[in-house]
Design a protein around this motif. Sequence first.
Motif, PDB file in Angstrom:
ATOM      1  N   ASN A 202       0.819  -1.216   0.000  1.00  0.00           N
ATOM      2  CA  ASN A 202       0.000   0.000   0.000  1.00  0.00           C
ATOM      3  C   ASN A 202       0.851   1.265   0.000  1.00  0.00           C
ATOM      4  O   ASN A 202       0.496   2.270  -0.630  1.00  0.00           O
ATOM      5  CB  ASN A 202      -0.940  -0.005   1.205  1.00  0.00           C
ATOM      6  N   GLU A 203       1.969   1.223   0.700  1.00  0.00           N
ATOM      7  CA  GLU A 203       2.862   2.373   0.700  1.00  0.00           C
ATOM      8  C   GLU A 203       3.378   2.647  -0.712  1.00  0.00           C
ATOM      9  O   GLU A 203       3.409   3.799  -1.167  1.00  0.00           O
ATOM     10  CB  GLU A 203       4.030   2.129   1.655  1.00  0.00           C
ATOM     11  N   LEU A 204       3.760   1.597  -1.419  1.00  0.00           N
ATOM     12  CA  LEU A 204       4.256   1.769  -2.780  1.00  0.00           C
ATOM     13  C   LEU A 204       3.154   2.278  -3.712  1.00  0.00           C
ATOM     14  O   LEU A 204       3.411   3.104  -4.598  1.00  0.00           O
ATOM     15  CB  LEU A 204       4.819   0.448  -3.305  1.00  0.00           C
ATOM     16  N   ALA A 205       1.927   1.803  -3.515  1.00  0.00           N
ATOM     17  CA  ALA A 205       0.810   2.275  -4.345  1.00  0.00           C
ATOM     18  C   ALA A 205       0.596   3.771  -4.161  1.00  0.00           C
ATOM     19  O   ALA A 205       0.336   4.499  -5.132  1.00  0.00           O
ATOM     20  CB  ALA A 205      -0.459   1.510  -3.989  1.00  0.00           C
ATOM     21  N   LEU A 206       0.734   4.273  -2.945  1.00  0.00           N
ATOM     22  CA  LEU A 206       0.562   5.701  -2.683  1.00  0.00           C
ATOM     23  C   LEU A 206       1.748   6.508  -3.218  1.00  0.00           C
ATOM     24  O   LEU A 206       1.569   7.638  -3.683  1.00  0.00           O
ATOM     25  CB  LEU A 206       0.388   5.937  -1.188  1.00  0.00           C
ATOM     26  N   ILE A 207       2.939   5.936  -3.148  1.00  0.00           N
ATOM     27  CA  ILE A 207       4.115   6.618  -3.701  1.00  0.00           C
ATOM     28  C   ILE A 207       4.008   6.705  -5.224  1.00  0.00           C
ATOM     29  O   ILE A 207       4.217   7.761  -5.825  1.00  0.00           O
ATOM     30  CB  ILE A 207       5.412   5.891  -3.286  1.00  0.00           C
TER      31      ILE A 207
ATOM     32  N   ASN B  83       5.293  11.458  -0.764  1.00  0.00           N
ATOM     33  CA  ASN B  83       6.567  11.900  -1.331  1.00  0.00           C
ATOM     34  C   ASN B  83       7.496  10.702  -1.502  1.00  0.00           C
ATOM     35  O   ASN B  83       7.726   9.935  -0.561  1.00  0.00           O
ATOM     36  CB  ASN B  83       7.210  12.945  -0.413  1.00  0.00           C
ATOM     37  N   LYS B  84       8.032  10.525  -2.713  1.00  0.00           N
ATOM     38  CA  LYS B  84       8.865   9.364  -3.012  1.00  0.00           C
ATOM     39  C   LYS B  84      10.175   9.353  -2.243  1.00  0.00           C
ATOM     40  O   LYS B  84      10.841   8.314  -2.163  1.00  0.00           O
ATOM     41  CB  LYS B  84       9.145   9.296  -4.511  1.00  0.00           C
TER      42      LYS B  84
ATOM     43  N   THR C  73       0.867  10.553   8.975  1.00  0.00           N
ATOM     44  CA  THR C  73       0.647  11.554   7.917  1.00  0.00           C
ATOM     45  C   THR C  73       1.955  11.836   7.185  1.00  0.00           C
ATOM     46  O   THR C  73       2.627  12.838   7.426  1.00  0.00           O
ATOM     47  CB  THR C  73       0.095  12.865   8.513  1.00  0.00           C
ATOM     48  N   PRO C  74       2.361  10.937   6.283  1.00  0.00           N
ATOM     49  CA  PRO C  74       3.604  11.169   5.523  1.00  0.00           C
ATOM     50  C   PRO C  74       3.454  12.373   4.605  1.00  0.00           C
ATOM     51  O   PRO C  74       2.342  12.738   4.204  1.00  0.00           O
ATOM     52  CB  PRO C  74       3.763   9.868   4.728  1.00  0.00           C
ATOM     53  N   PRO C  75       4.566  13.024   4.252  1.00  0.00           N
ATOM     54  CA  PRO C  75       4.504  14.184   3.355  1.00  0.00           C
ATOM     55  C   PRO C  75       3.860  13.825   2.023  1.00  0.00           C
ATOM     56  O   PRO C  75       4.200  12.798   1.426  1.00  0.00           O
ATOM     57  CB  PRO C  75       5.976  14.566   3.169  1.00  0.00           C
TER      58      PRO C  75
ATOM     59  N   ALA D  51       1.716  14.797  -7.036  1.00  0.00           N
ATOM     60  CA  ALA D  51       0.415  14.555  -7.668  1.00  0.00           C
ATOM     61  C   ALA D  51      -0.737  14.889  -6.732  1.00  0.00           C
ATOM     62  O   ALA D  51      -1.796  15.323  -7.178  1.00  0.00           O
ATOM     63  CB  ALA D  51       0.318  13.099  -8.118  1.00  0.00           C
ATOM     64  N   ALA D  52      -0.522  14.699  -5.419  1.00  0.00           N
ATOM     65  CA  ALA D  52      -1.588  14.976  -4.459  1.00  0.00           C
ATOM     66  C   ALA D  52      -1.901  16.466  -4.392  1.00  0.00           C
ATOM     67  O   ALA D  52      -3.039  16.863  -4.115  1.00  0.00           O
ATOM     68  CB  ALA D  52      -1.192  14.460  -3.079  1.00  0.00           C
TER      69      ALA D  52
END
Length: 525
Positions: free
Chosen positions: A184-189, A195-196, A221-223, A227-228
């Motif tokens: 899931n983390e990779l999907a959001l990145i 932020n990658k 709440t990661p940065p 795209a976001a």
Amino acid sequence: MKLTQLFFIAAVIAIAPACKNGGPFKKKFDKSNATGWNYNDKNSGGFNVAKAKDIKAGPGLVFVQGGTFVMGAAEEDVMADWNNVPKRVTVNSFFIDKTEVANIHYREYLFWLNRIFDPAGDPANQPIVDAAYPDTLVWRSELAYNEPYVEYYFRHPSFNYYPVVGVSWKQAHDYCLWRTDRVNELALINGGYINKNEMKNMQGKGADAFNTKAYLLGLTTPPPGTAAKSKKNPLTDPNGRPRTQVTFEDGIMSPDYRLPTEAEWEYAALAYIAQNPQPRRKEKGQRGEELVANKQVYSWSNNYNGLRDNRRGSWQGEMLANFKRGSGDLMGVAGGLNDRSALPAPVESYYPNGFGIFNMSGNVSEWVADVYRPMTYEVGDDFNYYRGNVFKKLKVIDPTSNDPSTRYEKDSTGKVKYVNEEDADLAKRRNYQKNYAINYLDGDSLSGASYGYGITTLVSDKSRVIKGGSWLDMPYWLGPGTRRFLEEDQSTSTIGFRCAMTYFGAPEGNRTRAGNYWQTKRQRR
């Protein structure tokens, strides 16, 4: 000025007022057929709705279309266990790993733990990392020279794609949780919602590592990524502004990886799809005929006689799994090896079954999610059968707070804390009234049965089911209906595991309608 240029300018001037007033280029919105309000429209409430779509198979997974089958014994009960009485059950569609989890996959998990929790930087994290390591001493035997496997089977590159062993049920369960978060983390990145560069700064920050449930609750709440923040972001808040926080309703993140239930594992192993005829029907496409009466014995069968055919003839007589052929015969003789493997074989060895899944019979036995009971079949549900439920809820610190950081709590590994539901709060429920359902109707006050662990039996509430035969087993244990058990904190050199994932929506996919539809032909008036 050319005539074509004049015509273009005139057309733009004519269209501009129409656009301003919402003319022919006005954006069309989907409407609620319950209220008539627009979806994804800031001027109509701003309710954001993702379009219905199929859940994509996560990395390593294959889709298994659900169905009805006879779960349990396919052969004579030679062990006289009487623990696999045939019963007809139905499982819904799901995903399952194409192969067993290999050494290289598990080492990736350990690498992440060592990097994110960094025991060298904080010795207090050492127990977290140590708890995940497989027990390589499972290879030792008093009357065999297996010491090289203690040192090399898990670590040496020649064994990269061999199934990991020495892993307890608890360790396999934790691996599934970790895998969920990484996918899931990779999907959001990749989607630009995180932020990658975030992962580059996580050395030694284990408590702040990405956790799916913590993220969805707002505890993590990661940065946000580029795209976001972009105006092209399809996710919006009620005011139509780009939304940086992804919700599960957006359909971007995957459901949880987990251990398969015993029913799912056995259904996937039998793979009846391989032997079901699929006659064409003009109205409804294909329909599988029920052949559960012709119950096959092993997972590689294409027919209930156990034969495997190809274009050049029958594979009858070939070794189609890794098992012990007889006393002392684990791989045949030099120059004519039978299964070509003395130990566990690479995870993509032998022929996959009808669902495209490898080694559901032989190689290594596998942990499944269920708690073991010998007679569960008689009382278990006939839909998505499973024993092992302990119903939990989020641990709420401050019910009056709207701030997730003060309302909920994380543990030292970054996971959200849960607590058991209170039985007093369940008294008026009709579907369940106890949070602890592991011994329901078998070893509790309702059944009148009890298990004296260590006195009259080895079965306890920590006994977990093991399915499928291993490289060290005789042919009887290769049948998907056979079952054994081991305590959840123990491990052996013959037990590995694979992960599964729940599938949501129509059993055949959300692109096809669920149920049988009558196409009405009515004249418009």
